[in-house]
Scaffold this active site. Structure first.
Site, mmCIF file in Angstrom:
data_model
loop_
_atom_site.group_PDB
_atom_site.id
_atom_site.type_symbol
_atom_site.label_atom_id
_atom_site.label_comp_id
_atom_site.label_asym_id
_atom_site.label_seq_id
_atom_site.Cartn_x
_atom_site.Cartn_y
_atom_site.Cartn_z
ATOM 1 N N ASP A 153 6.208 -4.122 -1.274
ATOM 2 C CA ASP A 153 5.601 -3.051 -0.477
ATOM 3 C C ASP A 153 6.608 -1.924 -0.263
ATOM 4 O O ASP A 153 7.822 -2.134 -0.349
ATOM 5 C CB ASP A 153 5.155 -3.627 0.886
ATOM 6 C CG ASP A 153 4.081 -2.793 1.561
ATOM 7 O OD1 ASP A 153 3.756 -1.696 1.068
ATOM 8 O OD2 ASP A 153 3.571 -3.247 2.600
ATOM 9 N N GLY A 154 6.098 -0.758 0.025
ATOM 10 C CA GLY A 154 6.944 0.404 0.308
ATOM 11 C C GLY A 154 7.368 0.436 1.769
ATOM 12 O O GLY A 154 7.097 -0.484 2.535
ATOM 13 N N GLU B 219 -0.161 -5.196 6.259
ATOM 14 C CA GLU B 219 1.160 -5.293 5.615
ATOM 15 C C GLU B 219 2.057 -6.276 6.370
ATOM 16 O O GLU B 219 2.780 -7.068 5.767
ATOM 17 C CB GLU B 219 1.818 -3.914 5.566
ATOM 18 C CG GLU B 219 1.124 -2.980 4.584
ATOM 19 C CD GLU B 219 1.622 -1.544 4.636
ATOM 20 O OE1 GLU B 219 1.393 -0.829 3.655
ATOM 21 O OE2 GLU B 219 2.223 -1.135 5.640
ATOM 22 N N LYS C 215 14.215 7.293 1.796
ATOM 23 C CA LYS C 215 13.745 6.413 2.874
ATOM 24 C C LYS C 215 14.892 5.675 3.559
ATOM 25 O O LYS C 215 14.683 5.023 4.579
ATOM 26 C CB LYS C 215 12.749 5.389 2.313
ATOM 27 C CG LYS C 215 11.614 5.967 1.487
ATOM 28 C CD LYS C 215 10.590 6.625 2.357
ATOM 29 C CE LYS C 215 9.376 7.155 1.615
ATOM 30 N NZ LYS C 215 8.555 6.153 0.995
ATOM 31 N N SER D 291 2.060 5.155 -2.193
ATOM 32 C CA SER D 291 2.282 5.719 -3.528
ATOM 33 C C SER D 291 3.312 4.916 -4.326
ATOM 34 O O SER D 291 3.215 4.819 -5.553
ATOM 35 C CB SER D 291 2.713 7.188 -3.413
ATOM 36 O OG SER D 291 3.803 7.315 -2.542
ATOM 37 N N THR D 292 4.283 4.309 -3.655
ATOM 38 C CA THR D 292 5.271 3.495 -4.382
ATOM 39 C C THR D 292 4.637 2.169 -4.806
ATOM 40 O O THR D 292 4.830 1.709 -5.935
ATOM 41 C CB THR D 292 6.526 3.256 -3.515
ATOM 42 O OG1 THR D 292 6.835 4.460 -2.808
ATOM 43 C CG2 THR D 292 7.720 2.853 -4.364
ATOM 44 N N THR E 128 0.848 -1.200 0.000
ATOM 45 C CA THR E 128 0.000 0.000 0.000
ATOM 46 C C THR E 128 0.875 1.239 0.000
ATOM 47 O O THR E 128 1.954 1.242 0.593
ATOM 48 C CB THR E 128 -0.899 -0.017 1.265
ATOM 49 O OG1 THR E 128 -1.811 -1.109 1.156
ATOM 50 C CG2 THR E 128 -1.700 1.279 1.416
ATOM 51 N N ASP F 15 8.408 3.592 5.048
ATOM 52 C CA ASP F 15 8.607 5.003 5.390
ATOM 53 C C ASP F 15 10.059 5.286 5.739
ATOM 54 O O ASP F 15 10.568 6.374 5.463
ATOM 55 C CB ASP F 15 7.676 5.391 6.543
ATOM 56 C CG ASP F 15 6.219 5.227 6.129
ATOM 57 O OD1 ASP F 15 5.837 5.873 5.141
ATOM 58 O OD2 ASP F 15 5.498 4.436 6.740
ATOM 59 N N GLY G 152 3.623 2.102 7.746
ATOM 60 C CA GLY G 152 2.289 2.442 8.243
ATOM 61 C C GLY G 152 1.907 3.884 8.004
ATOM 62 O O GLY G 152 0.851 4.329 8.457
HETATM 63 C C1 5RP Z 1 1.481 2.143 4.128
HETATM 64 C C2 5RP Z 1 2.948 1.996 4.150
HETATM 65 C C3 5RP Z 1 3.711 2.509 2.976
HETATM 66 O O1 5RP Z 1 4.427 1.462 2.427
HETATM 67 C C4 5RP Z 1 4.618 3.604 3.399
HETATM 68 O O2 5RP Z 1 3.839 4.577 4.068
HETATM 69 C C5 5RP Z 1 5.332 4.231 2.210
HETATM 70 O O3 5RP Z 1 4.415 4.933 1.455
HETATM 71 P P1 5RP Z 1 4.826 5.693 0.128
HETATM 72 O O4 5RP Z 1 5.228 4.652 -0.855
HETATM 73 O O5 5RP Z 1 3.553 6.419 -0.262
HETATM 74 O O6 5RP Z 1 5.946 6.643 0.452
HETATM 75 O O7 5RP Z 1 3.558 1.502 5.066
HETATM 76 O O8 5RP Z 1 0.897 1.734 5.325
#
Ligand code: 5RP
Length: 238
Positions: free
Chosen positions: A89-90, A111, A129, A35-36, A33, A92, A103
């Site tokens: 998955d991405g 996740e 990141k 944007s990535t 989940t 933060d 999260g």
């Molecule tokens: C969602 C997450 C995302 O993987 C994390 O927030 C990174 O998001 P983005 O790719 O938008 O920077 O943990 O719960």
């Protein structure tokens, strides 16, 4: 005329699209989940449509499920699977030991469940990141609504600076309404003014509080990390 893509999004897209190339015919894929992860799912849909690859997936959020479904990717009920071939998955933040904070998009619980049953969790990030120390990004912690104020005060008694995440204004929400996860829970975001010096200890302390469902610390879960850069190139940390 199309708007130019911001450099950070070029980096995220590069990482997401590179990850789609790791998906092979017949795989059962966990969809992250954020944007990535959005760019990953976009490229996966394109890859499945333009080749003979047939895959199925399980999503970590309603958002990602909707995107995949609209793109024709068959989705499985999580209760019907025991193992996933791969989850993409991405994150933060991720440090040198591949410990992560996740999260930011509010999907940490699903996740973590998917990551924990995946043969590999491939992490897709833009270079911002990568950190030396976790905790500049506030740590999301999912808590049940029952006694949530009490849970918050117990979290803060540990010396944490936590506050409830609120919905963004403007999308038919009352001002100051609490953000609700796909699981019907709340999120406490914990700020660490000096960074988090002992993630494992902090995680254990938080998880010992009844009412805390899960924290956004992810330990021993990341496999390969695909790092995207603003000029569109990627690096893979094995
Ligand atoms: C969602 C997450 C995302 O993987 C994390 O927030 C990174 O998001 P983005 O790719 O938008 O920077 O943990 O719960």
């Amino acid at each position: 005329m199309n708007q130019p893509i911001p450099p950070k999004d070029i980096a995220k897209r590069a990482a997401g699209h590179a990850a789609a190339k790791l998906i092979h015919d017949g795989m059962l894929v966990g969809l992250g989940t954020g944007s990535t992860a959005f760019y990953f799912i976009e490229a996966l849909i394109e890859r499945c449509a333009s080749s003979n690859i047939k895959i199925s997936a399980v999503a970590t959020s309603e958002r990602s499920a909707a995107q995949a479904k609209a793109g024709g990717i068959p989705l499985y009920d999580i209760n019907k699977v025991t193992t996933l071939d791969i989850t993409v998955d991405g994150a933060d933040e991720i440090d040198h030991q591949k410990r992560m904070i996740k999260g930011g998009g509010g999907a940490l619980l699903r996740e973590k469940i998917l990551a924990s049953i995946s043969r590999e969790m491939v992490v897709i990030i833009d270079k911002e990141k990568l950190v030396d120390q976790l905790g500049i990004f506030p740590l999301p912690v999912e808590v049940v609504p029952f006694a949530h104020q009490l849970t918050l005060s117990r979290i803060n008694k540990l010396g944490c600076h936590g506050s409830f995440r609120r919905k963004k204004n403007g999308d038919n929400t009352t001002l100051n309404e609490l953000y609700v996860t796909d699981n019907g829970n709340y999120i406490v975001d914990i700020a660490f003014p000096q960074g988090c010096h002992s993630p494992e200890q902090t995680n254990n302390a938080l998880k010992s509080i009844p009412g805390v469902v899960e924290t956004g610390f992810f330990f021993h879960l990341a496999g390969r990390v695909i790092v995207g850069y603003p000029d569109g190139h990627i690096k893979i940390i094995p």
